[in-house]
Design a protein around this motif. Structure first.
Motif, PDB file in Angstrom:
ATOM      1  N   LEU A   1      -4.704   7.265  -3.801  1.00  0.00           N
ATOM      2  CA  LEU A   1      -4.582   8.718  -3.882  1.00  0.00           C
ATOM      3  C   LEU A   1      -5.891   9.317  -3.380  1.00  0.00           C
ATOM      4  CD1 LEU A   1      -3.247  11.363  -4.808  1.00  0.00           C
ATOM      5  CD2 LEU A   1      -4.122  10.886  -7.116  1.00  0.00           C
ATOM      6  N   CYS A   2      -5.862   9.857  -2.163  1.00  0.00           N
ATOM      7  CA  CYS A   2      -7.073  10.363  -1.523  1.00  0.00           C
ATOM      8  C   CYS A   2      -7.191  11.868  -1.767  1.00  0.00           C
ATOM      9  CB  CYS A   2      -7.049  10.067  -0.026  1.00  0.00           C
ATOM     10  SG  CYS A   2      -6.978   8.299   0.346  1.00  0.00           S
ATOM     11  N   LEU A   3      -8.289  12.283  -2.352  1.00  0.00           N
ATOM     12  CA  LEU A   3      -8.489  13.660  -2.797  1.00  0.00           C
ATOM     13  C   LEU A   3      -9.335  14.427  -1.780  1.00  0.00           C
ATOM     14  CD1 LEU A   3      -9.460  12.741  -6.470  1.00  0.00           C
ATOM     15  CD2 LEU A   3      -7.154  13.153  -5.546  1.00  0.00           C
ATOM     16  N   HIS A   4      -8.862  15.630  -1.418  1.00  0.00           N
ATOM     17  CA  HIS A   4      -9.560  16.430  -0.406  1.00  0.00           C
ATOM     18  C   HIS A   4      -9.637  17.877  -0.874  1.00  0.00           C
ATOM     19  CE1 HIS A   4      -9.217  13.045   2.390  1.00  0.00           C
ATOM     20  NE2 HIS A   4      -7.993  12.908   1.914  1.00  0.00           N
ATOM     21  N   ASP A   5     -10.850  18.349  -1.074  1.00  0.00           N
ATOM     22  CA  ASP A   5     -11.079  19.703  -1.568  1.00  0.00           C
ATOM     23  C   ASP A   5     -11.102  20.681  -0.395  1.00  0.00           C
ATOM     24  OD1 ASP A   5     -11.982  22.055  -2.754  1.00  0.00           O
ATOM     25  OD2 ASP A   5     -13.430  21.030  -4.043  1.00  0.00           O
ATOM     26  N   ALA A   6     -10.086  21.543  -0.316  1.00  0.00           N
ATOM     27  CA  ALA A   6      -9.982  22.493   0.800  1.00  0.00           C
ATOM     28  C   ALA A   6     -11.114  23.514   0.788  1.00  0.00           C
ATOM     29  CB  ALA A   6      -8.635  23.214   0.737  1.00  0.00           C
ATOM     30  N   ARG A   7     -11.827  23.626  -0.311  1.00  0.00           N
ATOM     31  CA  ARG A   7     -12.977  24.532  -0.372  1.00  0.00           C
ATOM     32  C   ARG A   7     -14.210  23.916   0.282  1.00  0.00           C
ATOM     33  NH1 ARG A   7     -12.347  24.993  -6.788  1.00  0.00           N
ATOM     34  NH2 ARG A   7     -12.226  22.744  -6.346  1.00  0.00           N
TER      35      ARG A   7
ATOM     36  N   LEU B   1       0.822  -1.206   0.000  1.00  0.00           N
ATOM     37  CA  LEU B   1       0.000   0.000   0.000  1.00  0.00           C
ATOM     38  C   LEU B   1       0.859   1.261   0.000  1.00  0.00           C
ATOM     39  CD1 LEU B   1      -2.694   1.571   0.406  1.00  0.00           C
ATOM     40  CD2 LEU B   1      -2.345   1.272   2.875  1.00  0.00           C
ATOM     41  N   ALA B   2       0.510   2.206  -0.865  1.00  0.00           N
ATOM     42  CA  ALA B   2       1.002   3.579  -0.791  1.00  0.00           C
ATOM     43  C   ALA B   2      -0.229   4.461  -0.574  1.00  0.00           C
ATOM     44  CB  ALA B   2       1.727   3.975  -2.069  1.00  0.00           C
ATOM     45  N   HIS B   3      -0.189   5.348   0.428  1.00  0.00           N
ATOM     46  CA  HIS B   3      -1.393   6.055   0.868  1.00  0.00           C
ATOM     47  C   HIS B   3      -1.093   7.553   0.925  1.00  0.00           C
ATOM     48  CE1 HIS B   3      -4.866   6.232   4.047  1.00  0.00           C
ATOM     49  NE2 HIS B   3      -5.266   6.605   2.845  1.00  0.00           N
ATOM     50  N   GLU B   4      -1.603   8.271  -0.043  1.00  0.00           N
ATOM     51  CA  GLU B   4      -1.314   9.706  -0.159  1.00  0.00           C
ATOM     52  C   GLU B   4      -2.557  10.549   0.107  1.00  0.00           C
ATOM     53  OE1 GLU B   4      -0.528  12.961  -3.689  1.00  0.00           O
ATOM     54  OE2 GLU B   4       0.276  10.928  -3.984  1.00  0.00           O
ATOM     55  N   GLY B   5      -2.405  11.577   0.897  1.00  0.00           N
ATOM     56  CA  GLY B   5      -3.458  12.557   1.095  1.00  0.00           C
ATOM     57  C   GLY B   5      -3.157  13.799   0.257  1.00  0.00           C
ATOM     58  N   PHE B   6      -3.959  14.043  -0.762  1.00  0.00           N
ATOM     59  CA  PHE B   6      -3.732  15.174  -1.656  1.00  0.00           C
ATOM     60  C   PHE B   6      -4.806  16.225  -1.420  1.00  0.00           C
ATOM     61  CE2 PHE B   6      -4.589  17.267  -5.787  1.00  0.00           C
ATOM     62  CZ  PHE B   6      -3.363  17.913  -5.938  1.00  0.00           C
ATOM     63  N   VAL B   7      -4.389  17.408  -1.004  1.00  0.00           N
ATOM     64  CA  VAL B   7      -5.302  18.514  -0.735  1.00  0.00           C
ATOM     65  C   VAL B   7      -5.183  19.529  -1.862  1.00  0.00           C
ATOM     66  CG1 VAL B   7      -5.917  20.361   0.867  1.00  0.00           C
ATOM     67  CG2 VAL B   7      -5.111  18.156   1.757  1.00  0.00           C
ATOM     68  N   PHE B   8      -6.316  19.939  -2.422  1.00  0.00           N
ATOM     69  CA  PHE B   8      -6.309  20.916  -3.515  1.00  0.00           C
ATOM     70  C   PHE B   8      -7.320  22.019  -3.217  1.00  0.00           C
ATOM     71  CE2 PHE B   8      -9.459  17.723  -4.471  1.00  0.00           C
ATOM     72  CZ  PHE B   8     -10.529  18.414  -5.015  1.00  0.00           C
ATOM     73  N   ALA B   9      -7.021  23.203  -3.716  1.00  0.00           N
ATOM     74  CA  ALA B   9      -7.909  24.340  -3.495  1.00  0.00           C
ATOM     75  C   ALA B   9      -8.400  24.954  -4.803  1.00  0.00           C
ATOM     76  CB  ALA B   9      -7.210  25.407  -2.649  1.00  0.00           C
ATOM     77  N   ASP B  10      -7.987  24.383  -5.918  1.00  0.00           N
ATOM     78  CA  ASP B  10      -8.493  24.852  -7.209  1.00  0.00           C
ATOM     79  C   ASP B  10      -8.507  23.687  -8.186  1.00  0.00           C
ATOM     80  OD1 ASP B  10      -5.916  24.944  -8.970  1.00  0.00           O
ATOM     81  OD2 ASP B  10      -5.361  26.051  -7.167  1.00  0.00           O
ATOM     82  N   ASP B  11      -9.315  23.822  -9.219  1.00  0.00           N
ATOM     83  CA  ASP B  11      -9.525  22.729 -10.165  1.00  0.00           C
ATOM     84  C   ASP B  11      -8.261  22.393 -10.946  1.00  0.00           C
ATOM     85  OD1 ASP B  11     -12.099  22.784  -9.257  1.00  0.00           O
ATOM     86  OD2 ASP B  11     -12.945  23.746 -11.053  1.00  0.00           O
ATOM     87  N   ALA B  12      -7.470  23.403 -11.280  1.00  0.00           N
ATOM     88  CA  ALA B  12      -6.269  23.152 -12.075  1.00  0.00           C
ATOM     89  C   ALA B  12      -5.295  22.257 -11.320  1.00  0.00           C
ATOM     90  CB  ALA B  12      -5.604  24.477 -12.453  1.00  0.00           C
ATOM     91  N   ARG B  13      -5.142  22.505 -10.027  1.00  0.00           N
ATOM     92  CA  ARG B  13      -4.222  21.689  -9.218  1.00  0.00           C
ATOM     93  C   ARG B  13      -4.698  20.238  -9.170  1.00  0.00           C
ATOM     94  NH1 ARG B  13      -0.273  21.439  -5.385  1.00  0.00           N
ATOM     95  NH2 ARG B  13      -0.720  20.280  -3.461  1.00  0.00           N
ATOM     96  N   LEU B  14      -5.996  20.044  -9.059  1.00  0.00           N
ATOM     97  CA  LEU B  14      -6.548  18.690  -9.057  1.00  0.00           C
ATOM     98  C   LEU B  14      -6.223  17.967 -10.367  1.00  0.00           C
ATOM     99  CD1 LEU B  14      -8.585  16.474  -7.947  1.00  0.00           C
ATOM    100  CD2 LEU B  14     -10.261  17.646  -9.385  1.00  0.00           C
ATOM    101  N   VAL B  15      -6.510  18.615 -11.483  1.00  0.00           N
ATOM    102  CA  VAL B  15      -6.287  17.994 -12.795  1.00  0.00           C
ATOM    103  C   VAL B  15      -4.808  17.678 -12.995  1.00  0.00           C
ATOM    104  CG1 VAL B  15      -6.396  18.395 -15.279  1.00  0.00           C
ATOM    105  CG2 VAL B  15      -8.339  19.018 -13.822  1.00  0.00           C
ATOM    106  N   GLU B  16      -3.938  18.603 -12.591  1.00  0.00           N
ATOM    107  CA  GLU B  16      -2.498  18.396 -12.758  1.00  0.00           C
ATOM    108  C   GLU B  16      -1.987  17.205 -11.960  1.00  0.00           C
ATOM    109  OE1 GLU B  16      -0.877  22.105 -11.574  1.00  0.00           O
ATOM    110  OE2 GLU B  16      -1.507  23.163 -13.413  1.00  0.00           O
TER     111      GLU B  16
END
Length: 311
Positions: free
Chosen positions: A139-145, A15-30
């Motif tokens: 890859l766990c996605l978390h929207d800071a908004r 297992l590799a377990h990453e918490g990815f926090v993004f605050a805009d759509d471009a960062r998410l897509v990238e």
């Protein structure tokens, strides 16, 4: 030119377990699109489970490649409480393991934005130990908004990896799963003076005591209360000659406490870990899952567990 490494040095064996926090759509897509495309290049099944906005963005950027995903599902339908969600998740991972040597998942736990979904941070922490040998990248996605700042702080504590812009790196705020569980469980307050501890020496006596103690406003939960308390008493009587049983109400919440003077729990996360479908044990898991929440204090002088039941 800086070369992006979507999964860094991950070799597909654990297992590799990453918490990815993004605050805009471009960062998410990238972050997510290269992660998905790398999976395609490596012939790994790629799964996406996310909220409507994230799925719409990915669909627009993946185009025809969208059909290559092994799953593209709405996260809103996945929440079944902490225990139910992790249990279903572990079951699905076992099925995948039979079909693929490794895979990758981009998942957005949208329920963390809701008060009743915040308990998921504890289960995310426990996944690091109970799913450690499962060969996939999560890859766990978390929207800071959408997700509150204090919950995002818990994301950092429960994920060993974070993103530095070019590759996953160790998350400096990461903590041991047991420490996260202790920190995020309901606060342990003094027992009310009227809540006397009754010693019980058999599960039958505990069931009778519990059935009689359920107040009128919680009658619909009586079976859950009795079954959950029974499991805890059985565990307590394995390590001590008697178990202490106490019940009280805190507002509209019924609290059941089972205590013992045994040697303490070797693993404080076991009530959160899905049981092996063939071997178990499943007593604490069952007790936790029947209640609305749980808290534990344990050490060399003994263990006390509290279960919380709403009306």
């Amino acid at each position: 030119m800086t070369l992006m490494r979507p999964t860094g040095s991950w070799d597909g064996t654990r297992l590799a377990h990453e918490g990815f926090v993004f605050a805009d759509d471009a960062r998410l897509v990238e972050r997510v699109v290269p992660f998905v495309l790398e999976g395609f290049r490596r012939d790994e099944p790629v799964l996406v489970v996310a909220g409507n906005r994230v799925r719409s963005l990915l669909a627009a950027h993946l185009g025809a490649d969208l059909g290559r995903l092994a799953a593209f599902d709405a996260a809103e339908t996945f929440w079944r409480g902490g225990h139910g969600t992790l249990h279903a998740y572990a079951r699905d991972l076992r099925d995948l393991r039979r079909r693929a040597p490794s895979w990758r998942l981009a998942a957005e736990p949208v329920w963390l934005a809701r008060e009743k979904g915040r308990e998921w941070s504890r289960f995310e922490a426990v996944a690091n130990s109970c799913l450690d040998d499962v060969p996939y990248y999560s890859l766990c996605l978390h929207d800071a908004r959408q997700v509150p700042a204090d919950v995002l702080a818990d994301v950092a504590r429960s994920h060993p990896l974070t993103w530095d812009g070019t590759a996953p790196v160790p998350q400096p705020a990461y903590e041991d799963p047991a420490a996260v569980v202790r920190a995020l469980q309901p606060p342990w307050t003094d027992r009310p003076g009227a809540a006397a501890v009754t010693p019980v020496t058999t599960p039958v006596a505990a069931r009778r005591r519990l059935a009689a103690a359920v107040p009128a406003g919680h009658r619909a939960r009586r079976d859950d209360v009795v079954a959950a308390g029974h499991e805890l008493v059985v565990n307590a009587l394995r390590v001590a000659p008697w178990a202490g049983l106490a019940t009280w109400t805190d507002g509209d919440v019924l609290v059941v406490e089972v205590s013992d003077d045994g040697p303490g729990l070797a693993d404080q996360t076991q009530g959160y870990v899905p049981p092996d479908p063939e071997k178990g044990p499943r007593g604490m898991w069952l007790a936790w899952s029947l209640a609305d929440d749980a808290a534990v204090r344990t050490g060399p002088a003994g263990t006390a567990v509290r279960l919380f039941f709403g009306a």
